[in-house]
Design an enzyme around this catalytic site. Sequence first.
Site, PDB file in Angstrom:
ATOM      1  N   SER A 114       0.756  -1.112   0.061  1.00  0.00           N
ATOM      2  CA  SER A 114      -0.199  -0.138   0.079  1.00  0.00           C
ATOM      3  C   SER A 114       0.659   1.116  -0.015  1.00  0.00           C
ATOM      4  CB  SER A 114      -1.087   0.059   1.143  1.00  0.00           C
ATOM      5  OG  SER A 114      -0.053  -0.163   2.484  1.00  0.00           O
ATOM      6  N   CYS A 115       1.907   1.313   0.489  1.00  0.00           N
ATOM      7  CA  CYS A 115       2.997   2.280   0.398  1.00  0.00           C
ATOM      8  C   CYS A 115       4.090   2.220   0.048  1.00  0.00           C
ATOM      9  CB  CYS A 115       2.921   2.997   2.116  1.00  0.00           C
ATOM     10  SG  CYS A 115       3.988   4.312   2.368  1.00  0.00           S
TER      11      CYS A 115
END
Length: 276
Positions: A114-115
């Site tokens: 996600s990051c």
Amino acid sequence: MRRTRRHRVVRMNLDGTSRGRSDVLAGEEPMELRVDGRAWTVTMRTPGEDFDLALGFLVSEGVVWEADHVAAVGYGPGVNADGTLSYNVVDVRLAAGVAPPDSSHERHVYTSSSCGICGTASIDAVTRASRFPLADDVRVPLAELLAMTERLRERQRLFADTGGVHAAALFRLDDAGRAELVCLREDVGRHNAVDKVVGWALRERGLPLRRCVLQVSGRASFELVQKAHMAGIAVLAAVSAPSAMSVDLATEVGMTLVGFSRGDSANVYAGAERIV
């Protein structure tokens, strides 16, 4: 087969009924990226287009920016418990004279799905200047821009099966402002999907992506703006919202950043002069 996996689930309803069914899940496995045989980072990704992912990541990190900077790319010797190849190690061999990644920027922890910037040594590692100046003469008709969202969704085959992946699509503009979809990639990580697009462009000797729009399926994070900037993309459009930091970066580097691009309207957060 590794891009998806079937799993038995129980579908439960408020009326008290339930039934078993088979569900399709998006694949997610770790990929170790090695440069000249040296382990550099591990990222969680959906298997597929692994070489593009590795090359796009190196473009984003400023290690390479021309196809000739890469001598070879292939799978490393990773193996599964049963002795079969895992295809979860990719080794990029740099051409003679190309400097390896700065060891101070090594990534020692997992990059999550996600990051993408989690685990970087410092924010400086992802704000380096692009070698490609952004085109000032790009003009995108609003109708073409808004149509990109639906064209992206129509081609999201993995999302249609799983409902659990992000997508990035590259549209090339002709002189009349008509947009042609030239590359689409899907992955559990939005930053991975963008890297896969940029890596494809590097292999095709298409960098910088001057007359192109990058359309992404979710929100516009800081790192997506940075990756587009490093590839010479002047216009980034997202279906959902941008972050405050992504708007700051787009404004600083002179990019056009569009959010909530769907239906019959869009919010232009930076570089509105490129949208006509």
